[in-house]
Design a protein around this motif. Structure first.
Motif, PDB file in Angstrom:
ATOM      1  N   TRP A  90     -20.666 -30.965 -61.126  1.00  0.00           N
ATOM      2  CA  TRP A  90     -21.783 -30.307 -61.983  1.00  0.00           C
ATOM      3  C   TRP A  90     -22.069 -28.950 -61.426  1.00  0.00           C
ATOM      4  O   TRP A  90     -21.760 -28.650 -60.270  1.00  0.00           O
ATOM      5  N   GLN A  91     -22.325 -28.195 -62.287  1.00  0.00           N
ATOM      6  CA  GLN A  91     -22.885 -26.716 -62.078  1.00  0.00           C
ATOM      7  C   GLN A  91     -24.262 -26.557 -62.879  1.00  0.00           C
ATOM      8  O   GLN A  91     -23.888 -26.451 -64.209  1.00  0.00           O
ATOM      9  N   ILE A  92     -25.318 -26.702 -62.357  1.00  0.00           N
ATOM     10  CA  ILE A  92     -26.663 -26.529 -63.116  1.00  0.00           C
ATOM     11  C   ILE A  92     -27.394 -25.321 -62.754  1.00  0.00           C
ATOM     12  O   ILE A  92     -27.614 -25.161 -61.401  1.00  0.00           O
ATOM     13  N   GLN A  93     -27.805 -24.669 -63.599  1.00  0.00           N
ATOM     14  CA  GLN A  93     -28.595 -23.497 -63.500  1.00  0.00           C
ATOM     15  C   GLN A  93     -29.864 -23.579 -63.167  1.00  0.00           C
ATOM     16  O   GLN A  93     -30.497 -24.901 -63.459  1.00  0.00           O
ATOM     17  N   PRO A  94     -30.975 -23.007 -62.493  1.00  0.00           N
ATOM     18  CA  PRO A  94     -32.179 -23.346 -62.551  1.00  0.00           C
ATOM     19  C   PRO A  94     -33.020 -23.724 -63.551  1.00  0.00           C
ATOM     20  O   PRO A  94     -33.944 -24.383 -63.985  1.00  0.00           O
ATOM     21  N   TRP A  95     -32.686 -22.925 -64.778  1.00  0.00           N
ATOM     22  CA  TRP A  95     -32.932 -23.372 -66.225  1.00  0.00           C
ATOM     23  C   TRP A  95     -31.890 -22.553 -67.292  1.00  0.00           C
ATOM     24  O   TRP A  95     -31.434 -21.463 -66.933  1.00  0.00           O
ATOM     25  N   GLY A  96     -31.595 -23.405 -68.254  1.00  0.00           N
ATOM     26  CA  GLY A  96     -30.933 -22.775 -69.269  1.00  0.00           C
ATOM     27  C   GLY A  96     -29.332 -23.262 -69.360  1.00  0.00           C
ATOM     28  O   GLY A  96     -28.778 -22.783 -70.595  1.00  0.00           O
ATOM     29  N   ARG A  97     -28.854 -23.720 -68.409  1.00  0.00           N
ATOM     30  CA  ARG A  97     -27.278 -24.133 -68.684  1.00  0.00           C
ATOM     31  C   ARG A  97     -27.093 -25.078 -67.559  1.00  0.00           C
ATOM     32  O   ARG A  97     -27.157 -25.208 -66.507  1.00  0.00           O
ATOM     33  N   TRP A  98     -26.395 -26.235 -68.405  1.00  0.00           N
ATOM     34  CA  TRP A  98     -25.933 -27.524 -67.660  1.00  0.00           C
ATOM     35  C   TRP A  98     -24.582 -27.678 -67.820  1.00  0.00           C
ATOM     36  O   TRP A  98     -24.100 -27.887 -69.036  1.00  0.00           O
ATOM     37  N   GLN A  99     -23.982 -27.693 -66.808  1.00  0.00           N
ATOM     38  CA  GLN A  99     -22.270 -28.007 -67.042  1.00  0.00           C
ATOM     39  C   GLN A  99     -21.962 -29.234 -66.320  1.00  0.00           C
ATOM     40  O   GLN A  99     -22.295 -29.357 -65.028  1.00  0.00           O
ATOM     41  N   MET A 100     -21.248 -30.214 -66.686  1.00  0.00           N
ATOM     42  CA  MET A 100     -20.622 -31.222 -65.898  1.00  0.00           C
ATOM     43  C   MET A 100     -19.215 -31.591 -66.401  1.00  0.00           C
ATOM     44  O   MET A 100     -18.798 -31.265 -67.628  1.00  0.00           O
ATOM     45  N   GLN A 101     -18.341 -32.039 -65.540  1.00  0.00           N
ATOM     46  CA  GLN A 101     -16.856 -32.494 -65.508  1.00  0.00           C
ATOM     47  C   GLN A 101     -16.842 -33.919 -64.901  1.00  0.00           C
ATOM     48  O   GLN A 101     -17.622 -34.058 -63.654  1.00  0.00           O
ATOM     49  N   ALA A 102     -15.934 -34.861 -65.551  1.00  0.00           N
ATOM     50  CA  ALA A 102     -15.779 -35.949 -64.938  1.00  0.00           C
ATOM     51  C   ALA A 102     -14.476 -36.472 -65.231  1.00  0.00           C
ATOM     52  O   ALA A 102     -13.979 -36.096 -66.418  1.00  0.00           O
ATOM     53  N   LYS A 103     -13.729 -37.183 -64.050  1.00  0.00           N
ATOM     54  CA  LYS A 103     -12.432 -37.548 -64.552  1.00  0.00           C
ATOM     55  C   LYS A 103     -12.247 -38.857 -63.865  1.00  0.00           C
ATOM     56  O   LYS A 103     -12.529 -39.030 -62.761  1.00  0.00           O
ATOM     57  N   ASN A 104     -11.614 -39.952 -64.506  1.00  0.00           N
ATOM     58  CA  ASN A 104     -11.010 -41.057 -63.967  1.00  0.00           C
ATOM     59  C   ASN A 104      -9.598 -41.253 -64.274  1.00  0.00           C
ATOM     60  O   ASN A 104      -8.883 -40.392 -64.587  1.00  0.00           O
ATOM     61  N   LEU A 105      -8.974 -42.545 -64.072  1.00  0.00           N
ATOM     62  CA  LEU A 105      -7.554 -42.737 -64.334  1.00  0.00           C
ATOM     63  C   LEU A 105      -7.234 -42.566 -65.572  1.00  0.00           C
ATOM     64  O   LEU A 105      -6.274 -42.422 -66.142  1.00  0.00           O
ATOM     65  N   GLU A 111     -33.136 -31.610 -69.010  1.00  0.00           N
ATOM     66  CA  GLU A 111     -34.188 -31.454 -68.060  1.00  0.00           C
ATOM     67  C   GLU A 111     -33.554 -31.026 -66.408  1.00  0.00           C
ATOM     68  O   GLU A 111     -32.765 -31.440 -66.130  1.00  0.00           O
ATOM     69  N   ILE A 112     -34.774 -30.256 -65.901  1.00  0.00           N
ATOM     70  CA  ILE A 112     -34.437 -30.357 -64.321  1.00  0.00           C
ATOM     71  C   ILE A 112     -35.657 -30.434 -64.012  1.00  0.00           C
ATOM     72  O   ILE A 112     -36.838 -30.572 -64.416  1.00  0.00           O
ATOM     73  N   GLY A 113     -35.712 -31.009 -62.467  1.00  0.00           N
ATOM     74  CA  GLY A 113     -36.715 -31.558 -61.931  1.00  0.00           C
ATOM     75  C   GLY A 113     -36.688 -31.329 -60.238  1.00  0.00           C
ATOM     76  O   GLY A 113     -35.533 -31.455 -59.910  1.00  0.00           O
ATOM     77  N   GLY A 114     -38.139 -31.479 -59.760  1.00  0.00           N
ATOM     78  CA  GLY A 114     -37.867 -31.572 -58.190  1.00  0.00           C
ATOM     79  C   GLY A 114     -37.985 -30.135 -57.809  1.00  0.00           C
ATOM     80  O   GLY A 114     -38.366 -29.121 -58.482  1.00  0.00           O
TER      81      GLY A 114
END
Length: 365
Positions: A274-289, A352-355
């Motif tokens: 994942w690459q998440i900006q403090p606000w405005g952009r959320w990117q995720m990638q995932a891979k399995n078999l 959402e972002i939190g914490g």
């Protein structure tokens, strides 16, 4: 089991649907999230219910109902009396009474009784969400009542449903626990928001919950089940830095339901980045078999601060909008080739972002 009719448990419920408090005095919260999306007007209304330190007489004992409403507007009401809260240990069912003339211990009421006797409060099950809260300072209010037809819980259809956070969620190793209760369903009913009534049928609906003694130090979340030209698709993804015994770990997962099938990308079966900006952009990638997925969500909106349980009680520590722009691509891997199964987009994605510690982008390692 509380006074919840058996017919309210009418689909394969997920693990952790029941209330988790063990009656002890350790710091504890449980929170529930219900959402309805109204695609015709491009709006979403989300209901957040919580209880903290239900033993009572603690500094942060009490409950609350928060609503993220039309145009991401916010409404909140606290319910200080923990003795007016009820929840079932066996099934999804909870409620908190505020203003009422009833002199009995709180319990599930049939809908007309609730409307008649409860001037402020809520109740929710797997197939119903009902309540009314008012902000005394502004007079703004929300009253709601809708039925839910569950379609996807968390797993393949017609099989046993899964723990969102895996087998270890049953043990008090992780803080907090997290469970998607219904990845996708259809809602029918109405919501009265500040005097304007929104009626709906077949509106995409969603519910999840979390519980434990501590919220994550930092987290992000994406959720959407209202896609353009895709009626049978639901996404929930998220990640957090959470306590595991005596250390902190960063974990993330992506879950997709599509045409009866569940695609799970979690730490135990996939590589998730994942690459998440403090606000405005959320990117995720995932891979399995067998599959790989890419998600990008963006927003130009400022978002709305929401409260979440913290060490110091319910506090503004997260930011949401329900009008994020989302692109999702799921591919099936076949040897050295890959084939696109889903390519979908939405402008009604919850983000959402939190914490703490959002001074910089958050990249997985």
């Amino acid at each position: 089991m509380l006074n919840i009719p058996k017919n309210l448990v009418n689909f394969t419920q997920t693990p952790h649907s029941g209330y988790h408090w063990d009656g002890g005095s350790r710091r504890f919260f449980e929170g529930w999230y219900y959402r309805v999306t109204l695609p015709d007007i491009g709006q979403t209304i989300a209901f957040m219910y919580s209880i903290e330190d239900p033993m009572g007489n603690q500094p942060y004992s009490g409950g609350a109902a928060q609503i993220l409403g039309i145009n991401d507007e916010y409404l909140c009401r606290t319910f200080p009396d923990v003795n007016k809260f009820w929840a079932s240990r066996d099934v999804l069912g909870l409620g908190h009474w505020g203003k009422t003339n009833l002199q009995v211990a709180p319990l599930y009421l049939i809908r007309d009784e609730f409307t008649h006797y409860i001037q402020e409060g809520y109740q929710a099950t797997a197939i119903l969400n009902q309540g009314i809260i008012t902000d005394p300072a502004t007079g703004n209010y929300c009253r709601w009542e809708y039925e839910i037809q569950p379609i996807y819980a968390w797993g393949n259809q017609n099989t046993f449903q899964q723990s969102t956070a895996g087998l270890l969620s049953s043990l008090q190793i992780f803080e907090p626990g997290w469970q998607i209760l219904m990845a996708h369903g259809l809602a029918k009913g109405w919501i009265d928001w500040h005097g304007k009534i929104y009626e709906f049928t077949n509106a995409p609906a969603y519910s999840e919950k979390n519980w434990g003694g501590a919220f994550p130090q930092k987290w992000f979340w994406l959720n959407c089940n209202s896609f353009i030209n895709q009626s049978d698709l639901a996404l929930t993804a998220g990640g957090g830095k959470r306590g595991v015994l005596w250390w902190m770990e960063s974990v993330a997962m992506i879950g997709i339901h599509h045409q009866g099938k569940f695609y799970e990308f979690a730490p135990w079966n996939s590589e998730v980045k994942w690459q998440i900006q403090p606000w405005g952009r959320w990117q995720m990638q995932a891979k399995n078999l067998h599959y790989e997925v890419k998600l990008t969500a963006t927003t130009h909106l400022p978002g709305t601060p929401l409260r979440a349980p913290t060490r110091n009680g319910l506090a503004f520590c997260c930011r949401d909008t329900m009008q994020g722009e989302l692109n999702l691509e799921l591919r099936e891997l076949k040897g050295s080739k890959s084939q696109v199964i889903i390519n979908a987009s939405s402008n009604l994605c919850g983000v959402e972002i939190g914490g703490d510690d959002w001074d910089h982008d958050w990249h997985s390692h």
